[in-house]
Design a protein around this motif. Structure first.
Motif, PDB file in Angstrom:
ATOM      1  N   GLN A 249       5.902  -8.635  -0.372  1.00  0.00           N
ATOM      2  CA  GLN A 249       5.195  -7.355  -0.566  1.00  0.00           C
ATOM      3  C   GLN A 249       6.158  -6.418  -1.299  1.00  0.00           C
ATOM      4  O   GLN A 249       7.269  -6.175  -0.835  1.00  0.00           O
ATOM      5  CB  GLN A 249       4.769  -6.755   0.771  1.00  0.00           C
ATOM      6  CG  GLN A 249       4.092  -5.390   0.610  1.00  0.00           C
ATOM      7  CD  GLN A 249       3.326  -4.973   1.853  1.00  0.00           C
ATOM      8  OE1 GLN A 249       2.356  -5.605   2.242  1.00  0.00           O
ATOM      9  NE2 GLN A 249       3.750  -3.897   2.485  1.00  0.00           N
TER      10      GLN A 249
ATOM     11  N   GLY B  82      13.177  -4.187  -1.002  1.00  0.00           N
ATOM     12  CA  GLY B  82      14.205  -4.489  -2.001  1.00  0.00           C
ATOM     13  C   GLY B  82      13.816  -5.516  -3.037  1.00  0.00           C
ATOM     14  O   GLY B  82      14.657  -5.941  -3.827  1.00  0.00           O
TER      15      GLY B  82
ATOM     16  N   ASN C 161      -5.039  -0.208   3.999  1.00  0.00           N
ATOM     17  CA  ASN C 161      -3.992  -0.013   5.013  1.00  0.00           C
ATOM     18  C   ASN C 161      -4.160   1.286   5.791  1.00  0.00           C
ATOM     19  O   ASN C 161      -4.467   2.333   5.228  1.00  0.00           O
ATOM     20  CB  ASN C 161      -2.644  -0.003   4.274  1.00  0.00           C
ATOM     21  CG  ASN C 161      -1.469   0.293   5.183  1.00  0.00           C
ATOM     22  OD1 ASN C 161      -1.088   1.440   5.372  1.00  0.00           O
ATOM     23  ND2 ASN C 161      -0.885  -0.745   5.747  1.00  0.00           N
TER      24      ASN C 161
ATOM     25  N   GLY D  30       6.856  -2.712  -3.151  1.00  0.00           N
ATOM     26  CA  GLY D  30       6.419  -1.321  -3.210  1.00  0.00           C
ATOM     27  C   GLY D  30       6.951  -0.612  -4.435  1.00  0.00           C
ATOM     28  O   GLY D  30       6.234  -0.348  -5.406  1.00  0.00           O
ATOM     29  N   THR D  31       8.260  -0.308  -4.399  1.00  0.00           N
ATOM     30  CA  THR D  31       8.875   0.535  -5.428  1.00  0.00           C
ATOM     31  C   THR D  31       8.536   0.076  -6.854  1.00  0.00           C
ATOM     32  O   THR D  31       8.213   0.909  -7.710  1.00  0.00           O
ATOM     33  CB  THR D  31      10.402   0.559  -5.219  1.00  0.00           C
ATOM     34  OG1 THR D  31      10.659   1.042  -3.891  1.00  0.00           O
ATOM     35  CG2 THR D  31      11.081   1.465  -6.218  1.00  0.00           C
TER      36      THR D  31
ATOM     37  N   TRP E 201      -2.412   3.601   9.437  1.00  0.00           N
ATOM     38  CA  TRP E 201      -1.280   3.773  10.361  1.00  0.00           C
ATOM     39  C   TRP E 201      -1.841   3.802  11.787  1.00  0.00           C
ATOM     40  O   TRP E 201      -2.710   4.633  12.099  1.00  0.00           O
ATOM     41  CB  TRP E 201      -0.556   5.088  10.085  1.00  0.00           C
ATOM     42  CG  TRP E 201       0.179   5.150   8.781  1.00  0.00           C
ATOM     43  CD1 TRP E 201      -0.006   4.346   7.683  1.00  0.00           C
ATOM     44  CD2 TRP E 201       1.233   6.057   8.431  1.00  0.00           C
ATOM     45  NE1 TRP E 201       0.857   4.707   6.682  1.00  0.00           N
ATOM     46  CE2 TRP E 201       1.630   5.753   7.104  1.00  0.00           C
ATOM     47  CE3 TRP E 201       1.865   7.086   9.101  1.00  0.00           C
ATOM     48  CZ2 TRP E 201       2.643   6.459   6.449  1.00  0.00           C
ATOM     49  CZ3 TRP E 201       2.866   7.784   8.444  1.00  0.00           C
ATOM     50  CH2 TRP E 201       3.258   7.456   7.137  1.00  0.00           C
TER      51      TRP E 201
ATOM     52  N   GLY F   2       0.613   5.368   1.041  1.00  0.00           N
ATOM     53  CA  GLY F   2      -0.213   6.397   1.658  1.00  0.00           C
ATOM     54  C   GLY F   2      -0.179   7.694   0.868  1.00  0.00           C
ATOM     55  O   GLY F   2       0.424   7.776  -0.217  1.00  0.00           O
TER      56      GLY F   2
ATOM     57  N   VAL G  60       0.467  -0.417   9.905  1.00  0.00           N
ATOM     58  CA  VAL G  60       1.870  -0.185  10.240  1.00  0.00           C
ATOM     59  C   VAL G  60       1.934   0.686  11.488  1.00  0.00           C
ATOM     60  O   VAL G  60       0.921   1.235  11.920  1.00  0.00           O
ATOM     61  CB  VAL G  60       2.619   0.518   9.078  1.00  0.00           C
ATOM     62  CG1 VAL G  60       2.855  -0.433   7.920  1.00  0.00           C
ATOM     63  CG2 VAL G  60       1.904   1.780   8.618  1.00  0.00           C
TER      64      VAL G  60
ATOM     65  N   PRO H 182       0.839  -1.208   0.000  1.00  0.00           N
ATOM     66  CA  PRO H 182       0.000   0.000   0.000  1.00  0.00           C
ATOM     67  C   PRO H 182       0.871   1.254   0.000  1.00  0.00           C
ATOM     68  O   PRO H 182       1.978   1.240   0.536  1.00  0.00           O
ATOM     69  CB  PRO H 182      -0.780  -0.111   1.305  1.00  0.00           C
ATOM     70  CG  PRO H 182       0.017  -1.026   2.174  1.00  0.00           C
ATOM     71  CD  PRO H 182       0.814  -1.925   1.290  1.00  0.00           C
TER      72      PRO H 182
HETATM   73  C1  LIG Z   1       5.726   6.121  -1.468  1.00  0.00           C
HETATM   74  C2  LIG Z   1       5.495   4.983  -0.535  1.00  0.00           C
HETATM   75  C3  LIG Z   1       4.430   5.043   0.352  1.00  0.00           C
HETATM   76  C4  LIG Z   1       4.189   3.973   1.226  1.00  0.00           C
HETATM   77  N1  LIG Z   1       3.138   4.054   2.081  1.00  0.00           N
HETATM   78  C5  LIG Z   1       2.838   2.995   2.871  1.00  0.00           C
HETATM   79  C6  LIG Z   1       1.702   3.020   3.723  1.00  0.00           C
HETATM   80  O1  LIG Z   1       0.972   4.013   3.825  1.00  0.00           O
HETATM   81  N2  LIG Z   1       1.457   1.907   4.444  1.00  0.00           N
HETATM   82  C7  LIG Z   1       2.246   0.770   4.385  1.00  0.00           C
HETATM   83  O2  LIG Z   1       1.956  -0.233   5.024  1.00  0.00           O
HETATM   84  N3  LIG Z   1       3.346   0.732   3.604  1.00  0.00           N
HETATM   85  C8  LIG Z   1       3.653   1.814   2.848  1.00  0.00           C
HETATM   86  N4  LIG Z   1       4.755   1.766   2.035  1.00  0.00           N
HETATM   87  C9  LIG Z   1       5.616   0.546   2.021  1.00  0.00           C
HETATM   88  C10 LIG Z   1       5.233  -0.376   0.847  1.00  0.00           C
HETATM   89  O3  LIG Z   1       3.908  -0.803   0.961  1.00  0.00           O
HETATM   90  C11 LIG Z   1       6.168  -1.602   0.776  1.00  0.00           C
HETATM   91  O4  LIG Z   1       6.093  -2.377   1.935  1.00  0.00           O
HETATM   92  C12 LIG Z   1       7.611  -1.211   0.551  1.00  0.00           C
HETATM   93  O5  LIG Z   1       7.684  -0.220  -0.447  1.00  0.00           O
HETATM   94  C13 LIG Z   1       8.401  -2.441   0.125  1.00  0.00           C
HETATM   95  O6  LIG Z   1       9.744  -2.131  -0.183  1.00  0.00           O
HETATM   96  P1  LIG Z   1      10.240  -1.818  -1.696  1.00  0.00           P
HETATM   97  O7  LIG Z   1       9.867  -0.405  -1.953  1.00  0.00           O
HETATM   98  O8  LIG Z   1      11.720  -2.019  -1.619  1.00  0.00           O
HETATM   99  O9  LIG Z   1       9.559  -2.774  -2.616  1.00  0.00           O
HETATM  100  C14 LIG Z   1       5.037   2.823   1.190  1.00  0.00           C
HETATM  101  C15 LIG Z   1       6.109   2.785   0.293  1.00  0.00           C
HETATM  102  C16 LIG Z   1       6.352   3.835  -0.565  1.00  0.00           C
HETATM  103  C17 LIG Z   1       7.511   3.730  -1.524  1.00  0.00           C
END
Ligand SMILES: Cc1cc2nc3c(=O)[nH]c(=O)nc-3n(C[C@H](O)[C@H](O)[C@H](O)COP(=O)(O)O)c2cc1C
Length: 366
Positions: free
Chosen positions: A249, A230, A80, A251-252, A82, A31, A145, A29
């Motif tokens: 999971q 990562g 999701n 993100g990037t 906080w 935010g 989180v 997710p």
């Molecule tokens: C811009 C951004 C916003 C994020 N916001 C949330 C969030 O609101 N809640 C959450 O659980 N994780 C959040 N994350 C974490 C991602 O869901 C994920 O766990 C994380 O990016 C994984 O690592 P990676 O970027 O190396 O793939 C966020 C990540 C990014 C890059």
């Protein structure tokens, strides 16, 4: 010789059973408006778990969001929140503290040619209020989180059949989530983009890489573990499963896809093989990872110069917005994790899920 279970069928794990997924791939997710319905729908439609970060929304918006996600997605999705929304209660961060924080940032307001913002009204909603609204709306999965929700909230989820997913960045946090009966645990290594969601110690004192964190958490908890931080390629998916994770999971890599809510400039930065990321409190008051930018160094001369979360974020937001409008890369945070250089540009989110599955299949068939 029999192969390990995940080699025979790496897509069938306790996490995929629990979450009802075809593939053990979760879109993390985002935010602050960087999630999108299109992204969540694309990932869930491709057999992964689409997620939506709702931390910035109010109760009515959350109800509408869940209705919209149900209308778009014929299966599971995750919303999701906080748990901890303030480092210092709003009453304690008084006008004098606000004025002092403004004064520290005045050079940046001058540099981008704007007036400092007025102190916002107190935030209307606590986590408990938002969690109530979310549970009433009934998403299939509720992830969180920055803490462990109260037992009543977890009990309400269990009664409503909502799967709960907590996030740990240390073994101690994972054990706390496990003991509270959270259904699955994200173990997020410090490679990850975005905030370091520490809740038992300072984030700076909770920095563990995915390679070390995931097997240590797996050894200590009952709940299935989801590896984050990562992971961008199929090779890294297989590595995470080999460490004992039962899903990943990401993100990037999903942030860089066509469907996410980022700006064109952010997407271009993620697609250009950018290498250097940095953890900083400058942008929000809480430690977070993004592509290195001058602003992260210029102000970071000591913690006492950075206001606590969310006040620092409120103060920085107009600076970042003005800088972005002026094309000033030096003052803008492009959130990203350490594997940003491995991101393959121009992907569609469903295509990314299919590519990861194919890469993992090929590697495991070798
Ligand atoms: C811009 C951004 C916003 C994020 N916001 C949330 C969030 O609101 N809640 C959450 O659980 N994780 C959040 N994350 C974490 C991602 O869901 C994920 O766990 C994380 O990016 C994984 O690592 P990676 O970027 O190396 O793939 C966020 C990540 C990014 C890059």
């Amino acid at each position: 010789m029999s192969l390990p279970t995940h080699r025979r069928d790496w897509k069938r794990t306790r996490a995929t059973e629990l979450l009802g997924l075809a593939h053990p791939i979760i879109q993390g997710p985002f935010g602050s408006g960087l999630s999108s319905l299109d992204l969540a729908a694309a990932v869930s439609g491709a057999g992964g778990l689409g997620s939506f970060g709702a931390q910035h929304l109010g109760p009515q918006q959350i109800a509408q969001l869940v209705a919209d996600l149900h209308a778009r997605i014929d299966g599971v999705f995750n919303v999701n929140l906080w748990v901890s929304t303030h480092d210092v209660p709003e009453d304690d961060f008084d006008d004098a503290a606000w004025s002092a924080a403004v004064a520290r940032l005045q050079p940046l307001y001058d540099e981008v040619g704007i007036e400092p913002p007025a102190r916002p009204q107190p935030a209307a909603y606590t986590f408990d209020v938002l969690a109530d609204a979310l549970i009433d709306a009934g998403p299939p999965v509720f992830s969180f989180v920055y803490g462990v929700p109260d037992p009543e909230i977890l009990e309400r989820c269990r009664a409503a059949g909502i799967v709960t997913v907590g996030t740990a960045i240390t073994v101690e946090e994972a054990v706390a989530l496990d003991e509270a009966g959270v259904d699955a645990i994200v173990a997020s290594g410090f490679e990850a983009g975005g905030h370091r969601v520490a809740f038992l110690r300072e984030a700076e004192d909770s920095l563990t890489g995915t390679m070390s964190l995931v097997p240590a958490v797996v050894a200590e908890v009952e709940a299935p573990v989801i590896a984050a931080g990562g992971i961008v390629t199929g090779r890294q998916v297989v590595a995470a499963l080999t460490l004992g994770a039962e899903a990943v999971q990401i993100g990037t890599a999903f942030l860089a896809t066509a469907q996410s809510g980022i700006t064109a400039e952010h997407r271009a930065a993620l697609s250009s093989g950018a290498r250097r990321t940095r953890l900083t409190r400058v942008l929000s008051g809480r430690l977070a990872r993004g592509l290195a930018a001058d602003v992260m160094y210029d102000i970071e001369t000591g913690d006492e110069r950075i206001a606590p979360y969310p006040y620092q974020g409120w103060l920085m937001k107009p600076i970042v917005a003005a800088a972005a409008a002026q094309g000033r890369r030096d003052l803008v945070a492009f959130w990203a994790g350490q594997s940003a250089p491995l991101v393959r540009p121009g992907r569609d989110a469903a295509e990314l899920v299919a590519t990861l599955v194919q890469e993992a299949d090929e590697l495991l068939a070798k």
